[in-house]
Design an enzyme around this catalytic site. Structure first.
Site, mmCIF file in Angstrom:
data_model
loop_
_atom_site.group_PDB
_atom_site.id
_atom_site.type_symbol
_atom_site.label_atom_id
_atom_site.label_comp_id
_atom_site.label_asym_id
_atom_site.label_seq_id
_atom_site.Cartn_x
_atom_site.Cartn_y
_atom_site.Cartn_z
ATOM 1 N N HIS A 160 -7.762 -5.871 0.472
ATOM 2 C CA HIS A 160 -6.535 -5.096 0.622
ATOM 3 C C HIS A 160 -5.777 -5.606 1.848
ATOM 4 O O HIS A 160 -6.166 -5.352 2.983
ATOM 5 C CB HIS A 160 -6.933 -3.629 0.815
ATOM 6 C CG HIS A 160 -5.785 -2.663 0.840
ATOM 7 N ND1 HIS A 160 -4.961 -2.486 -0.255
ATOM 8 C CD2 HIS A 160 -5.337 -1.813 1.796
ATOM 9 C CE1 HIS A 160 -4.049 -1.551 0.044
ATOM 10 N NE2 HIS A 160 -4.259 -1.141 1.290
ATOM 11 N N LYS A 208 4.160 2.168 -2.345
ATOM 12 C CA LYS A 208 4.509 3.350 -3.151
ATOM 13 C C LYS A 208 5.963 3.718 -2.836
ATOM 14 O O LYS A 208 6.785 3.986 -3.724
ATOM 15 C CB LYS A 208 3.591 4.537 -2.815
ATOM 16 C CG LYS A 208 2.079 4.272 -2.895
ATOM 17 C CD LYS A 208 1.269 5.532 -2.549
ATOM 18 C CE LYS A 208 -0.095 5.297 -1.917
ATOM 19 N NZ LYS A 208 -1.130 4.626 -2.634
ATOM 20 N N TRP A 233 -10.109 0.063 -4.954
ATOM 21 C CA TRP A 233 -9.542 1.388 -4.640
ATOM 22 C C TRP A 233 -8.149 1.529 -5.243
ATOM 23 O O TRP A 233 -7.756 2.590 -5.707
ATOM 24 C CB TRP A 233 -9.504 1.530 -3.116
ATOM 25 C CG TRP A 233 -9.093 2.857 -2.581
ATOM 26 C CD1 TRP A 233 -7.948 3.131 -1.886
ATOM 27 C CD2 TRP A 233 -9.840 4.082 -2.635
ATOM 28 N NE1 TRP A 233 -7.924 4.447 -1.521
ATOM 29 C CE2 TRP A 233 -9.068 5.063 -1.963
ATOM 30 C CE3 TRP A 233 -11.060 4.445 -3.198
ATOM 31 C CZ2 TRP A 233 -9.486 6.396 -1.834
ATOM 32 C CZ3 TRP A 233 -11.484 5.771 -3.063
ATOM 33 C CH2 TRP A 233 -10.703 6.714 -2.395
ATOM 34 N N SER A 263 0.815 -1.218 0.000
ATOM 35 C CA SER A 263 0.000 0.000 0.000
ATOM 36 C C SER A 263 0.849 1.269 0.000
ATOM 37 O O SER A 263 1.715 1.424 -0.845
ATOM 38 C CB SER A 263 -0.959 -0.060 1.182
ATOM 39 O OG SER A 263 -2.094 0.688 0.891
#
Ligand code: GTR
Length: 414
Positions: free
Chosen positions: A392, A255, A342, A251
């Site tokens: 997720h 990044k 998402w 998540s």
């Protein structure tokens, strides 16, 4: 016609595939001033630095180098950890010459059966080192941690009851049994994750010694920088094969892991677990989370310039497939989860799929199928992708794919 993004100016997320619109991705093998890139030398000497600079200027901010005075202290070592299966070391990395001030705590497990230097999975965790395993000897972080009423975390303080809270995301025994080590550190050691967190994090503490202002990078930059400091440690530990380090991030930390991997070529493999918008997902695909939502919900994560593109990602001088291309020719794994719309699984797939031509320059194969694979069906060679069923999260299934991938890529593994 009207540029697609203007139609969406007020919408900060979208789950309707028919509203994604059309877009053209910035080219991978053509420089910003129009020169064709046809060789690995041109890629390494021209395109790679040009893209890194565009990402620094427009998305993540600058990433400073290794600080003078960086040093390490092993604070505990146990050769009979986890019931005799592991060697556990805890190391503090100090970012300045003093043994006080800015630092991060690394938890390291090595497989007891190892004969020589071992390959390692490394990554930052969300809630403190003591949450990756119930092992009672792991130091409990004294730093700010996010409130979590369900887990009994109040007053922004970690506690004994949260040992092992995120163990399902780290599968320590599985990693050790497969012959790999695991190193992790709490991301809050670098910057507590809230808009004012930079004031007590390294962006403020180290701005003098690193000669960088807090607004020249963001929290993601701070986390990314910290992962490189863990690599600095690996290079000094003879029990670790620093040439076989796989950096994993989930998540927001995914990044950051991609940004680390783009900058720091010492990492031999990068794994993006559902990194989504601002990670592996294409910014120009208006689906799931958007740049606008990312910057409003998390104003501290990116370089301030990124906000200029909130409603017009089509005008970004880069898109995220170019970030993934900066990992080439090293092995890259991009993972999505079906219920995590998402993060835009399709946008993550398309971005991973797009980097094939860059890997091909290096005679490596990326993902050669144009269509998204079915659920739980990994595809690709040196660039690999899966869309796991479920939410997720980071699961045993995800880790098993990463371990299999590492077995194949690190084929001379001891
Ligand atoms: C969400 C954010 C995502 C992702 C995620 C996470 O709230 O919108 O970009 O970073 O958090 O880190 O779990």
């Amino acid at each position: 016609g009207i540029p697609t993004q203007n139609l969406h100016a007020q919408e900060t997320f979208n789950y309707d595939e028919t509203k994604v619109g059309t877009y053209t991705l910035p080219p991978l093998l053509q420089t910003p001033d129009g020169k064709k890139i046809t060789t690995t030398t041109q890629w390494n000497n021209i395109q790679r630095p040009a893209l890194l600079k565009l990402f620094a200027d427009n998305v993540y901010g600058r990433l400073p180098g290794k600080p003078k005075g960086l040093h390490f202290k092993v604070t505990s070592e146990d050769k009979e950890a986890l019931g005799g299966k592991a060697i556990r070391k805890q190391i503090t990395i100090y970012f300045t010459p003093a043994d006080t001030g800015a630092s991060m705590d690394v938890l390291l497990y090595l497989p007891k059966q190892a004969k020589g230097p071992v390959p390692i999975f490394a990554g930052l965790n969300f809630k403190g080192n003591h949450t990756v395993h119930t092992d009672p000897e792991i130091k409990i972080t004294s730093r700010w941690v996010a409130e979590d009423k369900n887990a009994g975390i109040t007053g922004n303080k970690a506690n004994e009851n949260t040992r092992g809270l995120q163990a399902s995301r780290w599968v320590v025994e599985e990693i050790l049994t497969r012959g790999y080590g695991l190193a992790t550190a709490y991301y809050g050691d670098l910057e507590p994750d809230y808009p004012e967190g930079y004031k007590t994090g390294i962006r403020t503490q180290l701005s003098k010694s690193l000669q960088i202002q807090p607004n020249e990078w963001g929290a993601i930059g701070a986390w990314a920088w910290g992962m490189s400091r863990i690599m600095d440690y690996f290079e000094t530990d003879p029990a670790i094969n620093a040439k076989q380090v796989a950096l994993q991030g989930h998540s927001r930390i995914g990044k950051a892991a991609l940004w680390t991997g783009a900058n720091d070529t010492r990492f031999a493999m990068i794994i993006s677990n559902e990194s989504g918008e601002g990670g592996a997902a294409l910014a120009r695909r208006w689906y799931g989370e958007t740049v606008a939502r990312l910057n409003s919900a998390f104003p501290h994560w990116f370089n301030p310039n990124y906000k200029k593109f909130n409603d017009k990602p089509n005008q970004l001088p880069v898109d995220q497939h170019q970030l993934l291309a900066l990992i080439a020719p090293r092995p890259l794994y991009v993972a999505s989860a079906q219920e995590d719309q998402w993060s835009d699984p399709k946008g993550e797939f398309l971005s991973a799929q797009a980097v094939g031509p860059v890997y091909a320059l290096f005679s490596k194969k990326g993902i050669e199928t144009p269509e998204m694979p079915g659920l739980n069906q990994p595809v690709g060679e040196t660039v690999r992708y899966h869309n796991r069923s479920g939410k997720h999260d980071v699961t045993l299934y995800d880790w098993q794919q990463y371990l299999d991938f590492a077995d194949k890529q690190f084929s001379n593994k001891q």
